[in-house]
Design a protein around this motif. Structure first.
Motif, mmCIF file in Angstrom:
data_model
loop_
_atom_site.group_PDB
_atom_site.id
_atom_site.type_symbol
_atom_site.label_atom_id
_atom_site.label_comp_id
_atom_site.label_asym_id
_atom_site.label_seq_id
_atom_site.Cartn_x
_atom_site.Cartn_y
_atom_site.Cartn_z
ATOM 1 N N ILE A 6 8.534 26.976 2.915
ATOM 2 C CA ILE A 6 7.158 27.401 3.178
ATOM 3 C C ILE A 6 6.200 26.618 2.291
ATOM 4 O O ILE A 6 6.342 26.607 1.058
ATOM 5 C CB ILE A 6 6.994 28.911 2.940
ATOM 6 N N ALA A 7 5.248 25.952 2.916
ATOM 7 C CA ALA A 7 4.190 25.258 2.171
ATOM 8 C C ALA A 7 3.059 26.244 1.898
ATOM 9 O O ALA A 7 2.587 26.930 2.811
ATOM 10 C CB ALA A 7 3.671 24.064 2.968
ATOM 11 N N LEU A 8 2.652 26.311 0.650
ATOM 12 C CA LEU A 8 1.555 27.186 0.239
ATOM 13 C C LEU A 8 0.317 26.321 0.026
ATOM 14 O O LEU A 8 0.082 25.796 -1.072
ATOM 15 C CB LEU A 8 1.929 27.937 -1.044
ATOM 16 N N LEU A 9 -0.456 26.165 1.088
ATOM 17 C CA LEU A 9 -1.625 25.286 1.067
ATOM 18 C C LEU A 9 -2.803 25.986 0.400
ATOM 19 O O LEU A 9 -3.091 27.157 0.680
ATOM 20 C CB LEU A 9 -1.966 24.875 2.508
ATOM 21 N N TRP A 10 -3.467 25.260 -0.491
ATOM 22 C CA TRP A 10 -4.597 25.780 -1.279
ATOM 23 C C TRP A 10 -4.186 26.959 -2.160
ATOM 24 O O TRP A 10 -4.970 27.855 -2.424
ATOM 25 C CB TRP A 10 -5.789 26.125 -0.382
ATOM 26 N N HIS A 11 -2.934 26.947 -2.599
ATOM 27 C CA HIS A 11 -2.417 27.872 -3.609
ATOM 28 C C HIS A 11 -2.152 27.058 -4.884
ATOM 29 O O HIS A 11 -1.504 26.017 -4.807
ATOM 30 C CB HIS A 11 -1.080 28.492 -3.199
ATOM 31 N N THR A 12 -2.613 27.523 -6.022
ATOM 32 C CA THR A 12 -2.324 26.841 -7.288
ATOM 33 C C THR A 12 -1.905 27.856 -8.336
ATOM 34 O O THR A 12 -2.685 28.738 -8.701
ATOM 35 C CB THR A 12 -3.547 26.058 -7.805
ATOM 36 N N PHE A 13 -0.688 27.717 -8.822
ATOM 37 C CA PHE A 13 -0.192 28.555 -9.912
ATOM 38 C C PHE A 13 -0.672 27.953 -11.233
ATOM 39 O O PHE A 13 -0.465 26.768 -11.500
ATOM 40 C CB PHE A 13 1.338 28.600 -9.888
ATOM 41 N N GLY A 14 -1.334 28.762 -12.043
ATOM 42 C CA GLY A 14 -1.844 28.268 -13.314
ATOM 43 C C GLY A 14 -3.196 27.593 -13.224
ATOM 44 O O GLY A 14 -3.602 26.876 -14.141
ATOM 45 N N HIS A 15 -3.919 27.806 -12.156
ATOM 46 C CA HIS A 15 -5.265 27.242 -12.004
ATOM 47 C C HIS A 15 -6.175 27.811 -13.103
ATOM 48 O O HIS A 15 -6.025 28.958 -13.528
ATOM 49 C CB HIS A 15 -5.825 27.612 -10.628
ATOM 50 N N GLY A 16 -7.128 26.977 -13.569
ATOM 51 C CA GLY A 16 -8.079 27.443 -14.566
ATOM 52 C C GLY A 16 -8.932 28.592 -14.084
ATOM 53 O O GLY A 16 -9.419 29.400 -14.886
ATOM 54 N N ASN A 17 -9.149 28.680 -12.768
ATOM 55 C CA ASN A 17 -9.777 29.854 -12.168
ATOM 56 C C ASN A 17 -8.653 30.852 -11.900
ATOM 57 O O ASN A 17 -7.841 30.658 -10.983
ATOM 58 C CB ASN A 17 -10.495 29.474 -10.872
ATOM 59 N N LEU A 18 -8.589 31.902 -12.699
ATOM 60 C CA LEU A 18 -7.460 32.834 -12.613
ATOM 61 C C LEU A 18 -7.430 33.582 -11.290
ATOM 62 O O LEU A 18 -6.384 34.119 -10.912
ATOM 63 C CB LEU A 18 -7.501 33.813 -13.778
ATOM 64 N N GLY A 19 -8.536 33.589 -10.554
ATOM 65 C CA GLY A 19 -8.522 34.169 -9.214
ATOM 66 C C GLY A 19 -7.638 33.375 -8.276
ATOM 67 O O GLY A 19 -6.911 33.936 -7.452
ATOM 68 N N SER A 46 3.953 24.486 -3.516
ATOM 69 C CA SER A 46 2.509 24.742 -3.624
ATOM 70 C C SER A 46 1.752 23.432 -3.436
ATOM 71 O O SER A 46 2.134 22.387 -3.976
ATOM 72 C CB SER A 46 2.167 25.357 -4.981
ATOM 73 N N LEU A 47 0.686 23.497 -2.657
ATOM 74 C CA LEU A 47 -0.164 22.349 -2.370
ATOM 75 C C LEU A 47 -1.596 22.727 -2.726
ATOM 76 O O LEU A 47 -2.378 23.167 -1.882
ATOM 77 C CB LEU A 47 -0.060 21.952 -0.893
ATOM 78 N N GLY A 48 -1.910 22.610 -3.997
ATOM 79 C CA GLY A 48 -3.232 23.024 -4.449
ATOM 80 C C GLY A 48 -3.798 22.062 -5.469
ATOM 81 O O GLY A 48 -3.128 21.131 -5.918
ATOM 82 N N THR A 49 -5.049 22.290 -5.841
ATOM 83 C CA THR A 49 -5.726 21.443 -6.815
ATOM 84 C C THR A 49 -5.710 22.107 -8.189
ATOM 85 O O THR A 49 -5.563 23.321 -8.306
ATOM 86 C CB THR A 49 -7.178 21.201 -6.394
ATOM 87 N N GLY A 50 -5.861 21.302 -9.233
ATOM 88 C CA GLY A 50 -5.974 21.842 -10.582
ATOM 89 C C GLY A 50 -4.693 22.436 -11.125
ATOM 90 O O GLY A 50 -4.735 23.360 -11.941
ATOM 91 N N GLN A 51 -3.541 21.909 -10.702
ATOM 92 C CA GLN A 51 -2.266 22.472 -11.142
ATOM 93 C C GLN A 51 -2.002 22.191 -12.626
ATOM 94 O O GLN A 51 -2.114 21.058 -13.080
ATOM 95 C CB GLN A 51 -1.112 21.899 -10.318
ATOM 96 N N ASN A 52 -1.660 23.241 -13.356
ATOM 97 C CA ASN A 52 -1.252 23.131 -14.754
ATOM 98 C C ASN A 52 0.271 23.142 -14.796
ATOM 99 O O ASN A 52 0.902 24.163 -14.526
ATOM 100 C CB ASN A 52 -1.840 24.310 -15.551
ATOM 101 N N HIS A 53 0.874 22.025 -15.147
ATOM 102 C CA HIS A 53 2.329 21.912 -15.095
ATOM 103 C C HIS A 53 3.010 22.663 -16.233
ATOM 104 O O HIS A 53 4.233 22.810 -16.227
ATOM 105 C CB HIS A 53 2.744 20.442 -15.099
ATOM 106 N N ALA A 54 2.230 23.136 -17.206
ATOM 107 C CA ALA A 54 2.804 23.894 -18.310
ATOM 108 C C ALA A 54 2.512 25.390 -18.179
ATOM 109 O O ALA A 54 2.544 26.116 -19.157
ATOM 110 C CB ALA A 54 2.257 23.370 -19.638
#
Length: 394
Positions: A6-19, A46-54
Motif C-alpha cells: 500500500i502506497a501512502l501518498l501525502w503521508h509523512t511520518f515525523g513531519h515537522g507539522n505534527l498534524g 510512505s510518499l510524502g514531503t518533509g520526511q525526518n529519517h531519524a
C-alpha cells in the motif's frame, strides 16, 4: 497469502507539522487493524514531503519512499512513479487539507498532478478521509471534481466536504467518516493535583499574519493581540499554570510555531514552554495532561478532544467548522468572523465552563469512534476486494 503493498501518498511520518505526522500514523493504524481483521498482510511505503529519517518510533512495516517531485512526475520517469506502479492500492490523504486552492495554484497543481499520476499508472486511488475544497477558482473546481470522479473511492472527514462532492457530481463510491488522527495512540500524562493546567497552542501562521504577513487568511480578529491578552489574563490567576504548546516546527518561516512560542516565553516569564516533540504521539500525551486547551492548529485541537480534554479551537478555515460541526462540538472561535474582544471573552468563558465543555467532548468523541469504526470496516472491504481481484484468485 501474499500480502498487499500500500502506497501512502501525502503521508509523512515525523513531519515537522505534527498534524501531518498524526494523519500518517492514524491512517496506517486504521489500515493495519482492518488488514488484521480480514487476515490480509500489508506493508506500506510512505510518499510524502518533509520526511525526518531519524523520527522516533518509526513503524517497522513502513518504508520511506521518495517525495513527490513535480519535474520528474511531469516527465513520467521517477522513483515516485516506480513505487506507485508496484503498489496494490494508493491511499491519498492530501496532508489532511491540501486538496484546495486556498494555499495557491502551485500547491493545488501538485496535489492534482499526483492524483493524475496514480490514475495514469492504473493503480486504485483511494482518497482517504480529508477536507476537500474549497476551490474558489471555477476551473480548478471543475478539474478537481473530474479527477475525484475517476478515483476508486473518495472519503471525507466532514459534512462541508461531503456537500462539495454532492454539489459537483462526485457521487459514486463516496462516504463520510472522520479525521483519522482520532486513531492516534498516546500515553496519558500523570497528574498529582496542583494548579489548573491550561495549554495554549500558538499558531505561528496566525501570529505572523499568514504566509505573506498581510492577513492572507482573512482573519477578522488580531490573533497576536488575542494571544497576548489571553496569556496576561491567565497569568493573573494564581490557580492557573499556563503552558505554551508547539505543533509545527522546523521550517523557520512564518508557519513555524517555535519562534513565536519562544518570543512569548521571553515576554511572559511565568509561562511554561513545553518541549519540542519528535512525534504527534508525544504531543498528544503532553496535551492529555492539560485541563483546558486553546488551539490555533486543528490537529492540536483534535489531540485535546481525542484525549478527553476541553478545547477551544481558533479557526482560520472551513476545515475547523466542518470537522467540529460533524462532531456536534460548537465550542470554537471563528477567527474570520469574530472580533478580538469577543474571541477573548469566548476563550475565558470556555475556561470557566470547562465542565460543560467536558460533556461536549465526550459526546464528540463518541461520534468520532463510531465513524472510525465504520472507516475501518470499509477499508477491510477494500483490502478483501483487492485480494480477490488478483488474476491468481480468479
Amino acid at each position: 497469502m501474499k500480502g498487499l503493498h500500500i502506497a501512502l501518498l501525502w503521508h509523512t511520518f515525523g513531519h515537522g507539522n505534527l498534524g501531518v505526522d498524526a494523519l500518517a500514523r492514524g491512517n496506517a493504524s486504521v489500515i493495519r487493524a482492518a488488514a488484521a481483521a480480514v487476515g490480509v498482510p500489508v506493508r506500506f511505503t510512505s510518499l510524502g514531503t518533509g520526511q525526518n529519517h531519524a523520527v522516533p518510533d518509526f513503524p517497522d512495516d513502513v518504508a520511506i519512499g521518495p517525495a513527490p517531485r513535480l519535474k520528474p512526475l511531469l516527465r513520467g520517469k521517477s522513483d515516485f512513479m516506480d513505487v506507485i506502479r508496484r503498489s496494490d492500492l494508493v491511499f491519498d490523504i492530501g496532508e489532511g487539507d491540501s486538496f484546495t486552492d486556498l494555499y495557491g495554484g502551485l500547491r493545488y497543481g501538485f496535489l492534482l498532478g499526483t492524483k493524475l499520476a496514480v490514475l495514469a499508472a492504473r493503480r486504485p486511488l483511494i482518497i482517504a478521509p480529508q477536507t476537500i475544497g474549497p476551490f474558489d477558482n471555477p476551473v480548478r473546481r471543475w478539474l478537481a471534481a473530474a479527477v475525484l470522479r475517476r478515483a476508486d473511492a473518495v472519503y471525507t472527514r466532514d459534512g462541508l466536504s461531503t456537500a462539495f462532492l454532492q454539489d459537483n457530481g462526485v457521487l459514486a463510491n463516496t462516504d463520510e467518516f472522520i479525521d483519522v488522527a482520532f486513531a492516534l495512540p498516546f500515553e496519558r500524562a500523570g497528574r498529582v493535583g496542583g494548579q489548573v493546567r491550561v495549554g495554549i497552542n500558538v499558531s505561528g501562521l496566525l501570529y505572523n499574519g499568514g504566509y505573506s504577513g498581510r492577513n492572507d487568511l482573512g482573519m477578522r480578529l488580531d490573533y497576536a493581540a488575542l494571544m497576548h491578552k489571553l496569556i496576561e489574563s491567565l497569568l493573573a490567576r494564581q490557580d492557573v499554570e499556563t503552558h505554551l504548546i508547539v505543533h509545527v516546527t522546523g521550517n523557520g518561516g512564518p508557519d513555524d510555531d517555535l519562534p513565536v512560542a519562544r518570543l512569548l516565553a521571553r515576554r511572559y516569564p511565568g509561562l511554561v514552554l513545553a518541549p519540542v516533540f519528535g512525534t504527534s504521539v508525544e504531543a498528544k500525551g503532553y496535551i492529555s495532561g492539560m485541563d483546558y486547551v486553546v488551539a490555533g492548529r486543528m490537529h492540536a485541537a483534535i489531540a485535546a478532544l481525542s484525549a478527553g480534554v476541553p478545547v477551544m479551537p481558533v479557526a482560520y478555515s472551513r476545515k475547523f467548522n466542518g470537522l467540529f460541526g460533524t462532531l456536534d462540538y460548537p465550542h470554537m472561535v471563528d477567527g474570520r468572523a469574530t472580533s478580538t474582544e469577543a474571541a477573548l471573552a469566548a476563550l475565558i468563558d470556555g475556561f470557566e465552563r470547562r465542565a460543560e465543555l467536558q460533556d461536549a467532548v465526550r459526546h464528540g468523541l463518541a461520534i468520532a469512534r463510531r465513524r472510525l469504526a465504520a472507516y475501518q470496516d470499509t477499508v477491510a472491504g477494500l483490502l478483501e476486494a483487492r485480494v480477490a481481484a488478483r488474476p491468481s484468485n480468479r
